[in-house]
Structure formats: C-alpha cells, structure tokens
Scaffold this motif. Structure first.
Motif, PDB file in Angstrom:
ATOM      1  N   TYR A   1      31.310  -2.403 -44.228  1.00 23.40           N
ATOM      2  CA  TYR A   1      31.944  -1.086 -44.146  1.00 23.40           C
ATOM      3  C   TYR A   1      31.866  -0.578 -42.719  1.00 23.40           C
ATOM      4  O   TYR A   1      31.032  -0.993 -41.948  1.00 23.40           O
ATOM      5  N   GLY A   2      32.739   0.344 -42.380  1.00 20.55           N
ATOM      6  CA  GLY A   2      32.701   0.940 -41.052  1.00 20.55           C
ATOM      7  C   GLY A   2      34.065   1.401 -40.583  1.00 20.55           C
ATOM      8  O   GLY A   2      34.179   2.097 -39.578  1.00 20.55           O
ATOM      9  N   GLU A   3      35.117   1.027 -41.310  1.00 16.12           N
ATOM     10  CA  GLU A   3      36.459   1.443 -40.909  1.00 16.12           C
ATOM     11  C   GLU A   3      36.675   2.923 -41.231  1.00 16.12           C
ATOM     12  O   GLU A   3      35.985   3.484 -42.078  1.00 16.12           O
ATOM     13  N   ARG A   4      37.621   3.523 -40.548  1.00 18.93           N
ATOM     14  CA  ARG A   4      38.001   4.902 -40.832  1.00 18.93           C
ATOM     15  C   ARG A   4      38.727   4.914 -42.163  1.00 18.93           C
ATOM     16  O   ARG A   4      39.599   4.112 -42.416  1.00 18.93           O
ATOM     17  N   ILE A   5      38.334   5.843 -43.030  1.00 22.78           N
ATOM     18  CA  ILE A   5      38.941   5.941 -44.356  1.00 22.78           C
ATOM     19  C   ILE A   5      39.485   7.355 -44.536  1.00 22.78           C
ATOM     20  O   ILE A   5      38.752   8.335 -44.368  1.00 22.78           O
ATOM     21  N   SER A   6      40.753   7.457 -44.873  1.00 21.85           N
ATOM     22  CA  SER A   6      41.394   8.763 -45.072  1.00 21.85           C
ATOM     23  C   SER A   6      40.845   9.431 -46.331  1.00 21.85           C
ATOM     24  O   SER A   6      40.272   8.778 -47.210  1.00 21.85           O
ATOM     25  N   ALA A   7      41.072  10.723 -46.422  1.00 20.70           N
ATOM     26  CA  ALA A   7      40.603  11.485 -47.591  1.00 20.70           C
ATOM     27  C   ALA A   7      41.247  10.963 -48.874  1.00 20.70           C
ATOM     28  O   ALA A   7      40.587  10.859 -49.909  1.00 20.70           O
ATOM     29  N   SER A   8      42.528  10.612 -48.817  1.00 20.21           N
ATOM     30  CA  SER A   8      43.205  10.123 -50.026  1.00 20.21           C
ATOM     31  C   SER A   8      42.630   8.775 -50.462  1.00 20.21           C
ATOM     32  O   SER A   8      42.495   8.509 -51.654  1.00 20.21           O
ATOM     33  N   ARG A   9      42.259   7.937 -49.521  1.00 23.01           N
ATOM     34  CA  ARG A   9      41.644   6.652 -49.872  1.00 23.01           C
ATOM     35  C   ARG A   9      40.232   6.868 -50.421  1.00 23.01           C
ATOM     36  O   ARG A   9      39.805   6.165 -51.332  1.00 23.01           O
ATOM     37  N   LEU A  10      39.507   7.823 -49.871  1.00 24.97           N
ATOM     38  CA  LEU A  10      38.171   8.140 -50.390  1.00 24.97           C
ATOM     39  C   LEU A  10      38.250   8.596 -51.842  1.00 24.97           C
ATOM     40  O   LEU A  10      37.456   8.165 -52.677  1.00 24.97           O
ATOM     41  N   ARG A  11      39.219   9.468 -52.133  1.00 21.02           N
ATOM     42  CA  ARG A  11      39.394   9.956 -53.505  1.00 21.02           C
ATOM     43  C   ARG A  11      39.700   8.814 -54.477  1.00 21.02           C
ATOM     44  O   ARG A  11      39.308   8.856 -55.630  1.00 21.02           O
ATOM     45  N   LYS A  12      40.391   7.795 -53.999  1.00 25.57           N
ATOM     46  CA  LYS A  12      40.769   6.660 -54.852  1.00 25.57           C
ATOM     47  C   LYS A  12      39.782   5.506 -54.753  1.00 25.57           C
ATOM     48  O   LYS A  12      40.020   4.438 -55.296  1.00 25.57           O
ATOM     49  N   ASN A  13      38.686   5.728 -54.022  1.00 25.39           N
ATOM     50  CA  ASN A  13      37.663   4.702 -53.828  1.00 25.39           C
ATOM     51  C   ASN A  13      38.240   3.416 -53.216  1.00 25.39           C
ATOM     52  O   ASN A  13      37.934   2.313 -53.638  1.00 25.39           O
TER      53      ASN A  13
END
Length: 182
Positions: free
Chosen positions: A90-102
C-alpha cells in the motif's frame, strides 16, 4: 451512471488497453514479475490466447482471443488487475470515492476494448502493439523493448528482428494469417 454496453461476442479476438490510475507511475515494468504472476494465475482458471501484448511502464496493450463459446473478458481483466494490486504494498494515493468502495488506487477503473473485425484489423492491432514502445520514445528499435510479444514473433519467423513499422514491412504484415498467432 452511464449505461455502457460492451460487445459480448463469444470466441472473438479483442484489442485491450489498460492504464494505471496515475500515469506518472512505472509500476508495470518495475513490478513485471508480479504482473506476470497475476496473468499466469488467471490464465490457469480462465484460459484465453494472448496473440500479442506489450507492457509499458504505465499501461499495457493486448490482443487476445477468447475460447469458443466464452465472451467473459471482463472477469479476466478484473482478476488480473486485482491480483496485481493485492501483491503491491500500500502507499498509492486513493481518492475518497475509492476509499468508500474499498478500492486500491492502482488501475484506472475502466479499460478500452475493441472487437477485432477481420484479418486486416487483427494485423493492424498487432503492429500497433509491437510499435508502441517506440511510439512512446522508450526505445529507438522495437526489438530493444523487453516486455513485448514482438520477440515471440521474431523467434517464430513471422517478423524480422529489425522490424520497425516501415511501409514495406506493413504490406507484408497484411499477408499474415491469424492462425500464425494462435
């Protein structure tokens, strides 16, 4: 949400382009062994013929033929992308929408697919795939790019080792049979 319709022709040949979410990354070539492992695992469960492929640092192109009666290329790409992503730290930038969808932030969600229409279309896409590293300025000669099915074509005697997309070679390519690549 867009109602995007995909062609689901069983046993067809397809040209695909898949991109990393961050096109500045070079994960695909830096982590080529993880990508290859993901391909191998998926191909054991869901076989298909990879007629031509090139892996670039931030995207890949592939021309694949599905088995007779099979039209599910989407499951193959989902599993390849998921397997590769899960193998990375892990370590990449993750958008809020991707976080919500895991979801991870490795790949663009969608990909480009084009059903191959005929032999000329098949040959044009193979040439495009093999010429792509040169087009993007990664190498001067197509043969210098290590992550390409071009080398398989040369070993099989289907393309000369110094091929680089000249008009003379392009005319000869049009005479190839798709059976040469399956």
């Amino acid at each position: 949400m867009t109602d995007y319709r995909r062609d689901h022709t069983p046993g067809a040949s397809w040209f695909f382009t898949l991109n990393l979410a961050d096109r500045r990354q070079v994960l695909l070539t830096e982590q080529i062994d993880l990508l290859r492992a993901s391909f191998r695992k998926v191909m054991r469960q869901h076989p298909w013929q990879i007629n031509a492929i090139v892996i670039l640092p931030d995207h890949l192109h592939a021309l694949c033929t599905l088995p007779t009666g099979d039209a599910d290329f989407a499951v193959r790409w989902r599993l390849i992308k998921t397997g590769f992503s899960r193998a990375l730290p892990y370590g990449e930038r993750i958008s809020a929408s991707r976080l919500r969808k895991n979801e991870r932030g490795i790949w663009q969600r969608r990909y480009w697919e084009h059903r191959i229409r005929d032999q000329a279309d098949f040959n044009r896409h193979i040439d495009y795939i093999h010429h792509n590293p040169r087009k993007h300025g990664h190498v001067q000669q197509v043969a210098d790019w290590p992550w390409s099915s071009f080398h398989r074509y040369v070993r099989a005697g289907l393309l000369p080792g110094d091929w680089a997309g000249s008009e003379e070679i392009d005319e000869a390519v049009g005479e190839r049979s798709s059976d040469d690549f399956r």
